[in-house]
Write an enzyme that holds these catalytic residues in place. Structure first.
Site, PDB file in Angstrom:
ATOM      1  N   GLU A  76      43.671  53.412  31.055  1.00 31.47           N
ATOM      2  CA  GLU A  76      44.264  52.507  30.059  1.00 31.47           C
ATOM      3  C   GLU A  76      43.178  51.728  29.325  1.00 31.47           C
ATOM      4  O   GLU A  76      43.238  51.555  28.101  1.00 31.47           O
ATOM      5  CB  GLU A  76      45.248  51.560  30.734  1.00 31.47           C
ATOM      6  CG  GLU A  76      46.101  50.773  29.777  1.00 31.47           C
ATOM      7  CD  GLU A  76      47.031  51.638  28.939  1.00 31.47           C
ATOM      8  OE1 GLU A  76      46.895  51.601  27.688  1.00 31.47           O
ATOM      9  OE2 GLU A  76      47.876  52.330  29.496  1.00 31.47           O
ATOM     10  N   GLU A 113      40.950  53.695  21.014  1.00 35.76           N
ATOM     11  CA  GLU A 113      41.793  53.263  19.893  1.00 35.76           C
ATOM     12  C   GLU A 113      41.067  52.263  18.998  1.00 35.76           C
ATOM     13  O   GLU A 113      41.091  52.379  17.774  1.00 35.76           O
ATOM     14  CB  GLU A 113      43.096  52.661  20.408  1.00 35.76           C
ATOM     15  CG  GLU A 113      44.059  53.689  20.948  1.00 35.76           C
ATOM     16  CD  GLU A 113      45.354  53.076  21.458  1.00 35.76           C
ATOM     17  OE1 GLU A 113      45.465  51.825  21.538  1.00 35.76           O
ATOM     18  OE2 GLU A 113      46.264  53.857  21.789  1.00 35.76           O
TER      19      GLU A 113
END
Length: 154
Positions: A69, A76
């Site tokens: 994560e 991102e």
């Protein structure tokens, strides 16, 4: 003197990592979800007679999901920073990093099923909370707080 400088640089790495963890907790709902799921699993694991090896498997599972994560967030942000327009390669990078999280999360569910699927223990947990209304109320409060933490943040 050089060793002191090296030690200082080394210790700064922990500061940067802590900043990254804080960033993810503050800004990433899915990171908060995985942290919350980890805490719930740890608490509920107390109803099981897990071995040290099984706890080691849980720790490795937690760390793989949470690390994926964090890496997903890094990918991102890096892609968003470098690619201002819609780009199929940027999308593929972001989708692939999200896929890594999904894969780790799905396998963590498989680990949970292997370690925790025991209807006798489910009944024991139900009986424990049925006989202790204050404990059951505390679980409800913790569930509400978990929901707020996940969706609203700190």
């Amino acid at each position: 003197m050089k060793m002191l400088y090296t030690l200082k640089r080394f210790s700064k790495g922990f500061l940067y990592a802590a900043r990254g963890i804080a960033y993810n907790i503050k800004n990433e709902r899915n990171f908060r979800f995985h942290i919350t799921a980890m805490v719930w699993v740890i608490v509920l694991s107390m109803f099981y007679d897990l071995s040290r090896t099984e706890y080691a498997v849980l720790i490795l599972t937690f760390s793989s999901v949470i690390a994926c994560e964090a890496v997903n967030t890094a990918v991102e942000r890096a892609v968003d920073f470098t690619s201002k327009n819609e780009n199929r390669l940027a999308r593929a990078a972001k989708d692939s990093s999200a896929a890594a999280v999904l894969i780790a999360a799905l396998f963590s569910v498989a680990v949970a099923v292997c370690l925790f699927w025991d209807t006798a223990v489910f009944a024991e947990i139900g009986a424990f909370f049925a006989g202790r209304p204050l404990c059951a109320a505390a679980v409800v409060v913790m569930a509400v707080l978990s929901f707020i933490f996940i969706f609203k943040g700190i």
